[in-house]
Design a protein around this motif. Structure first.
Motif, PDB file in Angstrom:
ATOM      1  N   GLY A   1      -7.122   7.306  -3.728  1.00 57.20           N
ATOM      2  CA  GLY A   1      -6.051   7.135  -2.746  1.00 57.20           C
ATOM      3  C   GLY A   1      -4.646   7.135  -3.311  1.00 57.20           C
ATOM      4  N   ASN A   2      -3.802   6.340  -2.665  1.00 55.56           N
ATOM      5  CA  ASN A   2      -2.364   6.331  -2.915  1.00 55.56           C
ATOM      6  C   ASN A   2      -1.969   6.003  -4.351  1.00 55.56           C
ATOM      7  OD1 ASN A   2      -1.269   6.050   0.171  1.00 55.56           O
ATOM      8  ND2 ASN A   2      -3.207   4.997  -0.199  1.00 55.56           N
TER       9      ASN A   2
ATOM     10  N   PRO B   1      -3.312  10.162   0.352  1.00 60.47           N
ATOM     11  CA  PRO B   1      -2.080  10.838  -0.057  1.00 60.47           C
ATOM     12  C   PRO B   1      -1.603  10.377  -1.434  1.00 60.47           C
ATOM     13  CG  PRO B   1      -1.619   9.084   1.502  1.00 60.47           C
ATOM     14  CD  PRO B   1      -3.103   9.193   1.421  1.00 60.47           C
ATOM     15  N   PHE B   2      -0.763  11.192  -2.061  1.00 58.83           N
ATOM     16  CA  PHE B   2      -0.127  10.866  -3.344  1.00 58.83           C
ATOM     17  C   PHE B   2      -1.141  10.595  -4.456  1.00 58.83           C
ATOM     18  CE2 PHE B   2       2.822   9.600   0.022  1.00 58.83           C
ATOM     19  CZ  PHE B   2       3.931  10.345  -0.322  1.00 58.83           C
ATOM     20  N   SER B   3      -2.102  11.475  -4.618  1.00 58.76           N
ATOM     21  CA  SER B   3      -3.050  11.327  -5.736  1.00 58.76           C
ATOM     22  C   SER B   3      -2.789  12.420  -6.769  1.00 58.76           C
ATOM     23  CB  SER B   3      -4.494  11.467  -5.255  1.00 58.76           C
ATOM     24  OG  SER B   3      -4.783  10.483  -4.296  1.00 58.76           O
TER      25      SER B   3
ATOM     26  N   THR C   1      -0.670  15.689  -2.713  1.00 52.96           N
ATOM     27  CA  THR C   1      -1.708  15.570  -3.738  1.00 52.96           C
ATOM     28  C   THR C   1      -1.527  16.669  -4.781  1.00 52.96           C
ATOM     29  OG1 THR C   1      -3.301  14.465  -2.319  1.00 52.96           O
ATOM     30  CG2 THR C   1      -4.208  15.801  -4.098  1.00 52.96           C
TER      31      THR C   1
ATOM     32  N   LYS D   1      -8.482   3.245  -4.474  1.00 52.65           N
ATOM     33  CA  LYS D   1      -7.633   3.638  -3.346  1.00 52.65           C
ATOM     34  C   LYS D   1      -6.143   3.397  -3.549  1.00 52.65           C
ATOM     35  CE  LYS D   1      -9.364   4.636   0.355  1.00 52.65           C
ATOM     36  NZ  LYS D   1      -9.704   5.956   0.943  1.00 52.65           N
ATOM     37  N   HIS D   2      -5.765   2.536  -4.508  1.00 55.23           N
ATOM     38  CA  HIS D   2      -4.340   2.222  -4.598  1.00 55.23           C
ATOM     39  C   HIS D   2      -3.879   1.965  -6.023  1.00 55.23           C
ATOM     40  CE1 HIS D   2      -5.533   0.861  -0.511  1.00 55.23           C
ATOM     41  NE2 HIS D   2      -6.439   0.146  -1.162  1.00 55.23           N
TER      42      HIS D   2
END
Ligand code: UD1
Ligand code: CA
Length: 421
Positions: free
Chosen positions: A314-315, A297-299, A281, A331-332
């Motif tokens: 989110g991702n 993860p991966f924000s 993050t 979230k995505h």
């Protein structure tokens, strides 16, 4: 500490040849801020607001980086640290208080050490007090040379040191406090008779002693505080130290950072208790996150972002200058820029706020309980009313607001309920 009669000088004129860069060393960034920013911040935290920065190489950019509240003095040619301080003589005319001199390339110094150095200085009535540290690997720093009684005699630069002197582990941090009058008097006598042919500020120590003045030292217990940046490797090491300090601050405040080693958080970020930060993050400066949020993860959260309590990002979601209301989720695979989301909003995977028309940025408003289908594009400026929904793949054109409770779908999106906003 009374700081009314204390002024500071920050040395920031050098190119930083060892960086092998066209950019001035103090402009290289640590957590999104120039190296020199940290030194200025520390001075202010120590209560010192009268600051003069010596600039030279890329002076315009360095002036900009130090900001409006800092006086700047030009050092035409970089002839050494003593020469740099001497360039301030005119500015300090008639001032007989204390001068704190800090190396602009040593950003890890903490304000308590500046305060403590000043106290030590006053306690013994010194003309100069040097902030020192004991390092396992003192390479590259000036060494503190003392007599048998432990009294400091002089500082020797590594290039001029004998093998025996090089084995000394106590180093000069490049941070000092001086009596102003004594400093500028001694500076006149500094000669460039060393290997580098530069005027060394460190020579002032021996010159003051020779005049019968007192020179003291204040040794910091945390050697990392003395860390100076000369090379790109040093910059990475300093970044890691500062990064870890920031992470520790959030951990101490009750934030669950699941994998600190892959979490990048800049300064000036506020995070509430029990918020979970998942791996990979990136959170830039000026972000505020409430309690019980989930990020990653991966924000990627960029400046001006606010997550209210319970929000979830989110991702592969990037959020810029946006407010995400309570318990709202993206979230995505989403970009939210210049957007304001109400509470309990659900952003479907792949939703994009198209905030830029090639010239200007525009705002998107998504009211409480609204939701977007996967791959929705919201072309700003646009508003989704309370409880409104978009279908998968919908493209909502600019200024075609969706009425509260309406459902729209298609390209361009049309109401499935025959409503008009
Ligand atoms: C300096 C000290 C050394 C100390 C170390 C700590 C001297 C002679 N040596 O060495 O004892 O251990 O810092 O980090 O002071 N600068 C100017 N104008 C100049 C030269 C330098 O403004 O003419 C600025 C640089 O931009 C930099 C700072 O002064 O921010 C220090 O200069 P640098 O050349 O890096 O000194 P060091 O060799 O590291
Ligand atoms: Ca240096």
């Amino acid at each position: 500490m009374s700081t009314a009669n204390v002024r500071a000088v920050v040395l920031a004129a050098g190119k930083g040849v060892r960086m092998k860069s066209e950019r001035a060393k103090v402009l290289h960034e640590i957590l999104g801020r120039p190296v020199v920013h940290y030194v200025l911040k520390t001075l202010r935290a120590a209560g010192i607001s009268d600051i003069t920065a010596v600039v030279g190489y890329q002076e315009e950019q360095v002036r900009k980086a130090v900001g409006d509240g800092v006086r700047t003095v030009r050092q035409e040619e970089q002839k050494g640290t003593a020469h740099a301080v001497r360039c301030c003589e005119e500015t300090f005319k008639g001032f007989s208080g204390e001068v704190v001199v800090l190396a602009g390339d040593a950003p890890l110094i903490g304000s308590p050490s500046i305060v403590a150095m000043g106290e030590a200085h006053r306690k013994v009535g010194a003309a100069c007090t040097v902030l020192t540290a004991c390092l396992d690997d003192p390479r590259g720093y000036g060494r503190i040379i003392r007599d048998k009684e432990g009294q400091v005699l002089r500082i020797v630069e590594e290039t001029d040191a004998t093998e025996r002197e090089r084995s000394v582990q106590e180093i000069n941090s490049g941070h000092y406090v001086f009596d102003a009058t004594a400093l500028f008097e001694a500076l006149r006598d500094v000669k460039a008779d060393n290997r580098k042919g530069e005027y060394y500020l460190t020579d002032v120590v021996a010159l003051l002693l020779a005049r019968g003045r007192r020179v003291g030292t204040y040794r910091t217990e945390d050697p990392s505080e003395a860390y100076g940046i000369n090379t790109r490797k040093d910059l990475i090491a300093a970044t890691n130290l500062i990064r870890w300090r920031v992470l520790q601050h959030h951990l101490d405040n009750g934030v669950a950072i699941l994998d600190p080693s892959t979490t990048y958080i800049e300064e000036d970020v506020v995070i509430g208790v029990d918020t979970i930060i998942r791996p990979f993050t990136v959170i830039e400066h000026d972000v505020t996150i409430g309690k019980h949020c989930e990020v990653g993860p991966f924000s990627h959260l960029r400046p001006g972002t606010v997550l209210e309590d319970g929000a979830e990002i989110g991702n592969f979601v990037e959020v810029k200058k946006s407010r995400i209301g309570k318990h709202s989720k993206a979230k995505h695979l989403t970009y939210l820029g210049d957007a304001t989301l109400g509470d309990h909003v659900n952003i479907g995977a792949g939703t994009i706020t198209a905030n830029y028309d090639g010239k200007n940025k525009h705002a998107t408003v998504i009211e409480d309980d609204a939701s977007t289908g996967s791959n929705t594009v919201l072309v700003a400026p646009v508003r989704l009313g309370k409880g409104a929904k978009t279908g998968a793949g919908a493209v909502v054109p600019a200024r075609r607001d969706v009425a509260p409770g309406d459902v729209v779908a298609g390209v361009p999106a049309r109401s499935l309920k025959g409503k008009r906003a």
